[in-house]
Motif scaffolding. Structure first.
Motif, PDB file in Angstrom:
ATOM      1  N   THR A   1       0.902  -1.152   0.159  1.00  0.00           N
ATOM      2  CA  THR A   1       0.082   0.102  -0.144  1.00  0.00           C
ATOM      3  C   THR A   1       0.845   1.229  -0.005  1.00  0.00           C
ATOM      4  OG1 THR A   1      -0.066   0.020   2.466  1.00  0.00           O
ATOM      5  CG2 THR A   1      -1.916  -1.129   1.152  1.00  0.00           C
ATOM      6  N   ALA A   2       2.147   1.243   0.027  1.00  0.00           N
ATOM      7  CA  ALA A   2       2.951   2.529  -0.065  1.00  0.00           C
ATOM      8  C   ALA A   2       2.968   2.698  -1.479  1.00  0.00           C
ATOM      9  CB  ALA A   2       4.466   2.039   0.238  1.00  0.00           C
ATOM     10  N   ALA A   3       2.858   4.012  -1.581  1.00  0.00           N
ATOM     11  CA  ALA A   3       2.614   4.667  -3.061  1.00  0.00           C
ATOM     12  C   ALA A   3       3.970   4.642  -3.794  1.00  0.00           C
ATOM     13  CB  ALA A   3       2.009   5.971  -2.970  1.00  0.00           C
ATOM     14  N   MET A   4       4.069   3.866  -4.906  1.00  0.00           N
ATOM     15  CA  MET A   4       5.295   3.724  -5.847  1.00  0.00           C
ATOM     16  C   MET A   4       5.170   4.459  -7.303  1.00  0.00           C
ATOM     17  SD  MET A   4       7.425   2.245  -3.756  1.00  0.00           S
ATOM     18  CE  MET A   4       7.446   1.335  -2.286  1.00  0.00           C
ATOM     19  N   LEU A   5       6.195   5.036  -7.670  1.00  0.00           N
ATOM     20  CA  LEU A   5       6.112   5.443  -8.937  1.00  0.00           C
ATOM     21  C   LEU A   5       5.919   4.348 -10.047  1.00  0.00           C
ATOM     22  CD1 LEU A   5       8.871   8.005  -8.583  1.00  0.00           C
ATOM     23  CD2 LEU A   5       6.596   8.505  -8.942  1.00  0.00           C
ATOM     24  N   SER A   6       6.246   3.208  -9.811  1.00  0.00           N
ATOM     25  CA  SER A   6       6.011   1.978 -10.834  1.00  0.00           C
ATOM     26  C   SER A   6       5.700   0.826 -10.119  1.00  0.00           C
ATOM     27  CB  SER A   6       7.272   1.695 -11.512  1.00  0.00           C
ATOM     28  OG  SER A   6       8.249   1.190 -10.514  1.00  0.00           O
TER      29      SER A   6
END
Length: 569
Positions: free
Chosen positions: A321-326
């Motif tokens: 659930t951590a927001a990643m760029l990819s």
């Protein structure tokens, strides 16, 4: 060798202010003293009158300030430092959990089985079994099941929050009470884990915790206050004199800590200096800003200052659930369709942060994935562009994955990097639940303390307790060694190029956190500063880096008053 103290009027003389205009109330001799002052790193003696430091130097000069009622602490070679400050912590929740079904000392499923069974048997009249502190790596894929709990507690609902507090584990009774079934949709900010047939398995991620957590009986004011005081005692024992509570308000899986602080302050029992971060409700918008302003006015006073707003922008990497760029990778190494969750729309985030900054609020971001970090920095940049460079001191906590292009932005924008150093090490949660799903390139961007320091960023530090240990010395050990204190000697350092030296790590946990906490008259040892101090049992700068965590705190002082003394101090 024990510390030796002498005082004609007893230990309370340090805060009495009764030693006269010339004499000190409290004097430390025979240091070393690590001042964390760039102009004068080391001294051997310090004098305190009332709450403040009046002299820093060497024994011969400071002895002149000793009078008949001065308390003298003979350091005998022990190290005196500024008190540690934790820039991101949850003391009330941590203190409450210590009195509930506390699983934080165990690491395996069999140990949890034993602890849960014992707690349930010892508390037959408790309507809900609650608590937490269990580790994701104890279960395959970090996913325990309701059946595990059903076997142990079939007759009462159970809800146990995991160690990182981003997920909750429920038994069948709890799910039934909440009406959670295969037909229940996932909330926008969370996920219900399900089996192959779509039935809930018992694991609730992020905002889905509210489905059960909102039914758990609220702790009473007396219980919350007792939890705070229990935590305060523990933290003073670790040399912590001030902190920023990262969540004042009702959030998923956590009771509101605010009433406990108000009660402790009114009763004169709040001995630490506390900055409170008011919780931003992510399912609401700018309409809550007037409420936050009113809460700031109502709560700020004495040793509690509610001048920050906490915005949780994403979740955690272990549950993706951590927001990643990819996108994350799957267990087979393939690209998934999941890049995590941005809890607040990035454009809205810019608007909210700009408004909060204009009102003089500090914004305290939870930003763990590289996309969340970028979105938070973009919001700070938007506020700077609209409002100019103000002294609101925004800070980003956790910073697990930071894209290299964003490293220099911290310095340029004046955004403090708030690090939780204990997490920057090889351990099962990292090696089994994180690195395989990030991929090699992104995994190498984790916890870039060295790069941030070299870029000129201001570093603050915190523990996120009860997510991880509140012991600052354990965190300093990992920041310097990139290994856990209790790990095997042969364990590899985690991204060793991101180590920072002990001086920089200590500065982050003292002066850096003091800056983030707007406590500008703390964090260093120099005349005029508040006498918030800690005495260590040795000088860790003299020993090998591998032994930093063996250092203990012997005494802690807030405003010249002793708030902790070890039995052998």
């Amino acid at each position: 060798m024990d510390l030796r103290t002498t005082a004609q009027t007893g230990p309370t003389a340090a805060a009495s202010g009764s030693a006269g205009d010339h004499h000190a109330d409290l004097v430390f001799l025979s240091g070393p003293v690590h001042t964390v002052d760039p102009a004068r790193t080391r001294a051997s003696a310090v004098a305190v009158r009332g709450e403040r430091i009046i002299a820093v130097g060497h024994d011969a000069a400071v002895r002149e300030l000793i009078g008949p009622r001065t308390e003298v602490v003979d350091l005998g070679g022990k190290l005196l430092i500024p008190g540690f400050q934790d820039a991101h912590i949850h003391p009330v929740g941590g203190g409450l959990e210590l009195a509930l079904c506390d699983l934080s000392a165990a690491e395996t499923a069999p140990a949890y089985r034993e602890l849960i069974s014992a707690y349930a048997a010892a508390h037959p009249r408790v309507p809900w079994i609650t608590g937490g502190g269990w580790s994701l790596e104890a279960f395959p894929g970090g996913m325990p099941t309701r059946e595990f709990l059903d076997e142990l507690v079939p007759d009462r609902p159970v809800f146990l929050v995991n160690r990182d507090h981003h997920g909750g584990w429920a038994n069948t009774r709890a799910l039934e009470r909440a009406g959670v079934t295969a037909a229940t949709p996932d909330p926008a900010d969370g996920r219900i884990e399900r089996d192959a047939d779509g039935n809930p398995t018992g694991m609730l991620q992020e905002g889905a915790m509210r489905l059960v957590g909102d039914l758990v009986p609220e702790p009473t004011l007396a219980e919350r206050t007792a939890g705070l005081l229990r935590a305060q005692e523990l933290l003073h024992g670790y040399g912590v004199t001030a902190w920023q509570d990262a969540m004042l308000g009702r959030a998923p899986g956590a009771p509101d800590a605010t009433p406990a602080y108000v009660a402790a302050r009114s009763e004169g029992k709040l001995t630490a200096r506390v900055r409170g971060a008011l919780w931003w409700e992510r399912d609401r918008g700018a309409e809550q800003i007037p409420e936050l302003l009113a809460r700031r006015e109502e709560l700020t006073g004495g040793r509690l200052q509610a001048t920050s707003v906490k915005i949780m922008q994403d979740g955690i990497a272990e549950n993706h659930t951590a927001a990643m760029l990819s996108p994350y990778l799957t267990s087979c190494g393939c690209t998934s369709d999941n890049s995590g969750i941005s809890f607040i729309d990035p454009q809205d985030l810019c608007t909210y942060v700009t408004r909060l900054d204009a009102e003089g609020f500090q914004v305290h971001f939870h930003a763990l994935g590289d996309r969340a970090v970028r979105e938070a920095l973009d919001a700070v940049e938007a506020a700077r562009r609209t409002n100019g460079r103000t002294d609101t001191r925004p800070h980003l906590a956790h910073l697990q994955v930071v894209h290299p292009e964003d490293i220099p932005r911290f310095r340029r924008l004046g955004a403090t990097a708030n690090i939780q150093a204990l997490w920057a090490a090889h351990e099962p949660q990292m090696d089994e639940l994180t690195i395989p799903f990030l991929g090699a390139q992104r995994a190498a961007w984790q916890y870039p303390f060295g790069d941030l320091l070299r870029s000129g960023a201001t570093l603050a530090a915190g523990s996120d307790w009860p997510v991880s240990s509140p012991d600052p010395l354990a965190a300093l050990h990992v920041a310097v060694n990139r290994r856990t204190p209790d790990g095997p000697d042969a364990a590899p350092a985690f991204l060793p190029e991101q180590r920072i030296d002990l001086g920089a790590a200590l500065a982050a946990y003292t002066a850096g956190s003091a800056y983030a906490n707007h406590l500008d008259d703390t964090g260093t040892i120099r005349p005029g500063m508040l006498a918030d101090l800690a005495v260590l049992d040795r000088d860790p700068f003299d020993g090998p880096d591998e032994e930093i965590a063996a250092t203990r705190v012997l005494q802690t002082f807030v405003g010249g008053s002793r708030v902790y003394a070890a039995d052998d101090a």
